[in-house]
Design an enzyme around this catalytic site. Sequence first.
Site, short mmCIF file in Angstrom:
data_model
loop_
_atom_site.label_atom_id
_atom_site.label_comp_id
_atom_site.label_asym_id
_atom_site.label_seq_id
_atom_site.Cartn_x
_atom_site.Cartn_y
_atom_site.Cartn_z
N THR A 1 0.88 -1.17 0.00
CA THR A 1 0.00 0.00 0.00
C THR A 1 0.91 1.22 0.00
OG1 THR A 1 -0.01 0.13 2.39
CG2 THR A 1 -1.73 -1.19 1.37
N TRP B 1 -19.83 15.75 10.38
CA TRP B 1 -18.86 15.45 9.33
C TRP B 1 -19.26 16.07 7.99
CZ3 TRP B 1 -17.46 9.50 9.84
CH2 TRP B 1 -16.83 9.30 11.08
P1 ADP Z 1 -3.12 3.57 -2.68
O1 ADP Z 1 -3.40 4.42 -1.48
O2 ADP Z 1 -1.85 2.82 -2.69
O3 ADP Z 1 -3.53 4.18 -3.98
P2 ADP Z 1 -5.27 1.83 -3.12
O4 ADP Z 1 -5.19 1.91 -4.57
O5 ADP Z 1 -5.44 0.54 -2.46
O6 ADP Z 1 -4.03 2.37 -2.45
O7 ADP Z 1 -6.30 2.89 -2.62
C1 ADP Z 1 -7.52 2.52 -2.06
C2 ADP Z 1 -8.31 3.72 -1.67
O8 ADP Z 1 -8.59 4.52 -2.82
C3 ADP Z 1 -9.65 3.40 -1.10
O9 ADP Z 1 -9.56 3.06 0.26
C4 ADP Z 1 -10.41 4.68 -1.35
O10 ADP Z 1 -10.12 5.66 -0.36
C5 ADP Z 1 -9.83 5.18 -2.65
N1 ADP Z 1 -10.73 4.84 -3.75
C6 ADP Z 1 -10.63 3.80 -4.59
N2 ADP Z 1 -11.63 3.82 -5.49
C7 ADP Z 1 -12.38 4.90 -5.22
C8 ADP Z 1 -13.56 5.48 -5.78
N3 ADP Z 1 -14.17 4.99 -6.84
N4 ADP Z 1 -14.04 6.61 -5.21
C9 ADP Z 1 -13.44 7.16 -4.14
N5 ADP Z 1 -12.34 6.66 -3.56
C10 ADP Z 1 -11.81 5.56 -4.09
#
Ligand code: ADP
Length: 546
Positions: free
Chosen positions: A185, A444
């Site tokens: 991550t 919030w």
């Molecule tokens: P990194 O932080 O390494 O990019 P990820 O790709 O695993 O890690 O990111 C996941 C996060 O991205 C989710 O927990 C969320 O906050 C955000 N995310 C992913 N898809 C969406 C979406 N369609 N809309 C809003 N937030 C999103």
Amino acid sequence: MFGLMQDWPLLCHRIIDHAATQHAGRQIISRSVEGPIHKTTYAELRARALRVSQRLDREGIRLGDRVATLAWNTWRHMECWYGILGIGAIYHTVNPRLFPDQIAWIVNDAQDRILLTDLTFVPLLESLAGKLPTIESYVVLTDAAHMPKTTLKNAVAYEDWIASVDGDFAFLDLDENTAAGMCYTSGTTGHPKGVVYSHRSNVLHSMMASTADAMGVSSRDVVMPVVPMFHANCWGMALTGPMNGATMVMPGPRMDGASIYELLNDYRVTCTAAVPTVWLMLLQHLESTGSTLPYLDRVVIGGSACPRAMTKKFQENYGVDVIHAWGMTEMSPLGSLCTLKPEYVDLDGEGRLDIQSKQGHPPFGVEMKITDDGGRNLPWDGKTFGRLKVRGPSVARAYFKDEGGSILDEEGFFDTGDVATIDRYGYMQITDRSKDVIKSGGEWISSIDLENLAVGHPKVAEAAVIGVRHPKWDERPLLVIVLKKGETAGKNELLAFMEGKIAKWWMPDDVVFVDEIPHTATGKIQKTALRDRFKDYVLPTAEAAE
Ligand code: ADP
């Protein structure tokens, strides 16, 4: 009594076995790192993956060893994945967009033994090599003709490397719970954490991704994963495509609008996926050249919220369905997709876009709940928002080396760090990351909602909202704007645009205009950097309150 059915372990390499048997001649078309378009088939790809396995075996790579890849989406990268996991080793995709020191940290943490790299990253690795003591050799994903002179230890051109074995080899039979892949991550706080996929979780995840209400992939599809294989397991597409015998188009190193358009058009791509930034570039290209998208059926957009204006453009101007999707590295990564259930399928116009702004509903295999800070379940009314938690066979139960300790609640759910609502039909909508939500007077405010609204303004290129200290309300929203090239606008124009579209107390207290908004290595707005930059910012309303 147990059932009397066969024990057939869910192994990732059985996917390429299936593709090579049932869809032997189907093509994988790649833009190579060297430049030209390259074409191969599932049968050939499997044969070469076997050579990768055989060669790794000869180098002493054994069950559970980590093999790193620093590479774009190409046929060679796919061969490497299948070759690595075919002998029970673990493909570790490293994100080249991370800071060099973070790359070194990750490679060392994973204790990678061999590193397979594209030509692009040879200079970067040469500067880092001294910090990568666990790497025994480097394989450059190219042929002898393109092999650069390099100081990298035991460097060899991939084509020579696999030509040195005869391919008379068999993938191993493994327990389906054997580790298959690894992805870190991005670690906006603290060190990155390693997520370790198993063969079973990857196979089940790809089955989920294939279903009709998810990506709905078939052998008649031409699938182009623009999302890189180093970003969150490529949303499973390097496995989902072959599982269904789809033709694959791999965009290599070029993700600009013109290059992506060329592949979409020349190879008649029907289904593609990437983060919103990529689609922004494509849409700009389409608009400036007056091109159309006659072959593309659907585009999966996720990684960050898909702006409503983007969905509208794809659907209304180009006749392409948008599937808004949400997930995270810890979920392999798909968590939900916004396809339309019968309850919503008849909606059109703005009503349809309202639903498509949500991140959608989970496929079988992902369970969701929203809770308050005390862990109590919250209602599915589409309004109440809480911490989003998930459970399922392709969701992480721990991080590599148990970093971060226990990550599940007493019911076995993983806290995603996202804040969301769920409506009565099970559609989830992200309202924020828990650390980005703006806490104003105990209530919030969703920064994502405000950002989505602001980017709908025709002069706005990008918008970010952060909470800034306020003496009376704790925090109040500050809107940070990057205008489109050549545009001018003032604070009042933007606020007037937002007025009436959100609750009065959600209105930003101030607007600042900047040249650039910082991004993370996976293309998300880097809120931590913005909060840092504006930590001493005094809102006009704060002065009034004091
Ligand atoms: P990194 O932080 O390494 O990019 P990820 O790709 O695993 O890690 O990111 C996941 C996060 O991205 C989710 O927990 C969320 O906050 C955000 N995310 C992913 N898809 C969406 C979406 N369609 N809309 C809003 N937030 C999103």
